[in-house]
Design an enzyme around this catalytic site. Structure first.
Site, PDB file in Angstrom:
ATOM      1  N   ASP A 245       9.164  29.943  32.778  1.00 26.31           N
ATOM      2  CA  ASP A 245       9.653  28.835  33.597  1.00 26.31           C
ATOM      3  C   ASP A 245      11.180  28.777  33.623  1.00 26.31           C
ATOM      4  O   ASP A 245      11.856  29.277  32.725  1.00 26.31           O
ATOM      5  CB  ASP A 245       9.165  27.499  33.023  1.00 26.31           C
ATOM      6  CG  ASP A 245       7.714  27.200  33.362  1.00 26.31           C
ATOM      7  OD1 ASP A 245       7.018  28.082  33.895  1.00 26.31           O
ATOM      8  OD2 ASP A 245       7.269  26.073  33.063  1.00 26.31           O
ATOM      9  N   ASP A 246      11.683  28.104  34.666  1.00 26.96           N
ATOM     10  CA  ASP A 246      13.046  27.581  34.765  1.00 26.96           C
ATOM     11  C   ASP A 246      14.093  28.579  35.236  1.00 26.96           C
ATOM     12  O   ASP A 246      15.250  28.211  35.430  1.00 26.96           O
ATOM     13  CB  ASP A 246      13.539  26.971  33.448  1.00 26.96           C
ATOM     14  CG  ASP A 246      12.809  25.702  33.078  1.00 26.96           C
ATOM     15  OD1 ASP A 246      11.860  25.326  33.796  1.00 26.96           O
ATOM     16  OD2 ASP A 246      13.175  25.075  32.061  1.00 26.96           O
TER      17      ASP A 246
ATOM     18  N   HIS B   6       8.559  25.843  40.841  1.00 25.90           N
ATOM     19  CA  HIS B   6       8.762  24.867  39.753  1.00 25.90           C
ATOM     20  C   HIS B   6       9.738  23.763  40.174  1.00 25.90           C
ATOM     21  O   HIS B   6      10.499  23.267  39.347  1.00 25.90           O
ATOM     22  CB  HIS B   6       9.282  25.637  38.535  1.00 25.90           C
ATOM     23  CG  HIS B   6       9.118  24.953  37.213  1.00 25.90           C
ATOM     24  ND1 HIS B   6       7.971  24.306  36.804  1.00 25.90           N
ATOM     25  CD2 HIS B   6       9.996  24.825  36.164  1.00 25.90           C
ATOM     26  CE1 HIS B   6       8.139  23.828  35.590  1.00 25.90           C
ATOM     27  NE2 HIS B   6       9.363  24.119  35.184  1.00 25.90           N
TER      28      HIS B   6
ATOM     29  N   HIS C 295      14.018  20.804  38.740  1.00 21.78           N
ATOM     30  CA  HIS C 295      13.320  20.453  37.497  1.00 21.78           C
ATOM     31  C   HIS C 295      13.265  18.949  37.270  1.00 21.78           C
ATOM     32  O   HIS C 295      13.383  18.451  36.146  1.00 21.78           O
ATOM     33  CB  HIS C 295      13.951  21.150  36.295  1.00 21.78           C
ATOM     34  CG  HIS C 295      12.986  21.372  35.164  1.00 21.78           C
ATOM     35  ND1 HIS C 295      12.734  20.415  34.201  1.00 21.78           N
ATOM     36  CD2 HIS C 295      12.204  22.428  34.846  1.00 21.78           C
ATOM     37  CE1 HIS C 295      11.847  20.890  33.334  1.00 21.78           C
ATOM     38  NE2 HIS C 295      11.502  22.103  33.714  1.00 21.78           N
TER      39      HIS C 295
ATOM     40  N   TYR D  76       7.799  19.663  33.003  1.00 29.44           N
ATOM     41  CA  TYR D  76       7.315  18.849  31.887  1.00 29.44           C
ATOM     42  C   TYR D  76       5.791  18.638  31.938  1.00 29.44           C
ATOM     43  O   TYR D  76       5.268  17.819  31.186  1.00 29.44           O
ATOM     44  CB  TYR D  76       8.007  17.469  31.861  1.00 29.44           C
ATOM     45  CG  TYR D  76       9.491  17.524  32.014  1.00 29.44           C
ATOM     46  CD1 TYR D  76      10.310  17.959  30.969  1.00 29.44           C
ATOM     47  CD2 TYR D  76      10.104  17.149  33.217  1.00 29.44           C
ATOM     48  CE1 TYR D  76      11.697  18.009  31.121  1.00 29.44           C
ATOM     49  CE2 TYR D  76      11.476  17.202  33.372  1.00 29.44           C
ATOM     50  CZ  TYR D  76      12.270  17.634  32.323  1.00 29.44           C
ATOM     51  OH  TYR D  76      13.637  17.691  32.473  1.00 29.44           O
TER      52      TYR D  76
ATOM     53  N   HIS E 232      10.240  30.310  28.419  1.00 33.12           N
ATOM     54  CA  HIS E 232      11.325  29.993  29.350  1.00 33.12           C
ATOM     55  C   HIS E 232      12.293  31.176  29.380  1.00 33.12           C
ATOM     56  O   HIS E 232      12.857  31.538  28.336  1.00 33.12           O
ATOM     57  CB  HIS E 232      12.051  28.717  28.929  1.00 33.12           C
ATOM     58  CG  HIS E 232      11.220  27.481  29.089  1.00 33.12           C
ATOM     59  ND1 HIS E 232      10.271  27.109  28.159  1.00 33.12           N
ATOM     60  CD2 HIS E 232      11.167  26.554  30.086  1.00 33.12           C
ATOM     61  CE1 HIS E 232       9.667  25.997  28.574  1.00 33.12           C
ATOM     62  NE2 HIS E 232      10.188  25.643  29.738  1.00 33.12           N
TER      63      HIS E 232
END
Length: 242
Positions: free
Chosen positions: A55-56, A106, A110, A153, A208
């Protein structure tokens, strides 16, 4: 619904590499959401099978190292991209796809979608997808070429889940994670994630690719998988979004 679950990935040129054992095609219309930390069901994985997700990103210094580690072991993963990061790192997004990885989404920045209005949440989703698509294919579109999404989250709402399902977009949670949002050494993180893997036996793992400790740990983690006879499953979409 899952298709081509027995299909093997391309042959790896390195005989001793971990490799990608098979490809699992996910139909979002039949499987709208998976991941045991958020939902009742997960992917139909056998014992000692894992799906690697990140992710991210993308974030140049760390994502590049993770891509290099995956490439050395001929492993394919799924990257859930932040739209503003994709916009700033389009060549890296293209590299992910060129190396056979799956591109998921995503949001744009965020945001915690439970803490903003429905309209703002939809704008975060659509703007993020459009930025990812522009970086990947050179054309902005709120219809993703790969209809996979993960909530920041893991904070979803019934209205957003219903919306994504109506659009034919599968929502991915995770079965367990590396907790790499917490500061620790690569060695500590390796101990943590291998312990969780031993306990679970299989599953969708969340990392991540923006974290330096994860990038530093990844070669050792992939070697651990190989040494302990784990198999990597690569997920792809069986359909296009409607």
């Amino acid at each position: 619904m899952f298709a081509a679950s027995g299909a093997r990935a391309e042959t790896c040129l390195r005989a001793d590499a971990l490799g990608t054992s098979r490809v699992l095609s996910v139909d979002p219309a039949a499987t709208p959401r998976v991941g045991l930390q958020s939902f009742p069901d997960s992917l139909p994985l056998d014992d000692h099978e894992v799906v690697l997700t990140f992710d991210d990103g993308p974030h140049g210094p760390t994502t590049t190292k993770i891509l290099e580690a995956l490439s050395r072991e001929c492993v394919r993963a799924t990257f859930f991209l932040i739209g503003q990061s994709a916009a700033a790192n389009a060549p890296l997004v293209k590299r992910m796809a060129a190396e056979g990885h799956t591109i998921g989404h995503h949001t744009w920045a965020h945001a915690d979608l439970k803490k903003i209005t429905l309209a703002a949440a939809i704008e975060q989703i659509d703007r993020g997808i459009a930025a990812d698509e522009l970086a990947l294919n050179g054309k902005a579109s709120a219809v993703p070429s790969t209809p996979f999404f993960r909530f920041p989250y893991f904070e979803s709402t019934p209205a957003l889940l219903a919306l994504l399902q109506s659009r034919g977009i599968a929502v991915f949670g995770a079965d367990f994670w590396a907790s790499d949002w917490n500061k620790m050494t690569p060695e500590q993180q390796l101990t943590l994630i291998t312990g969780r893997l031993q306990q679970a036996g299989r599953g969708i793992i969340l990392f991540h690719d923006t974290k330096a400790q994860t990038a530093a740990m990844m070669p050792d983690f992939l070697r651990y998988l190989r040494a302990n006879h784990y198999r990597v499953v690569h997920i792809m979409s069986a359909t296009k979004s409607r």
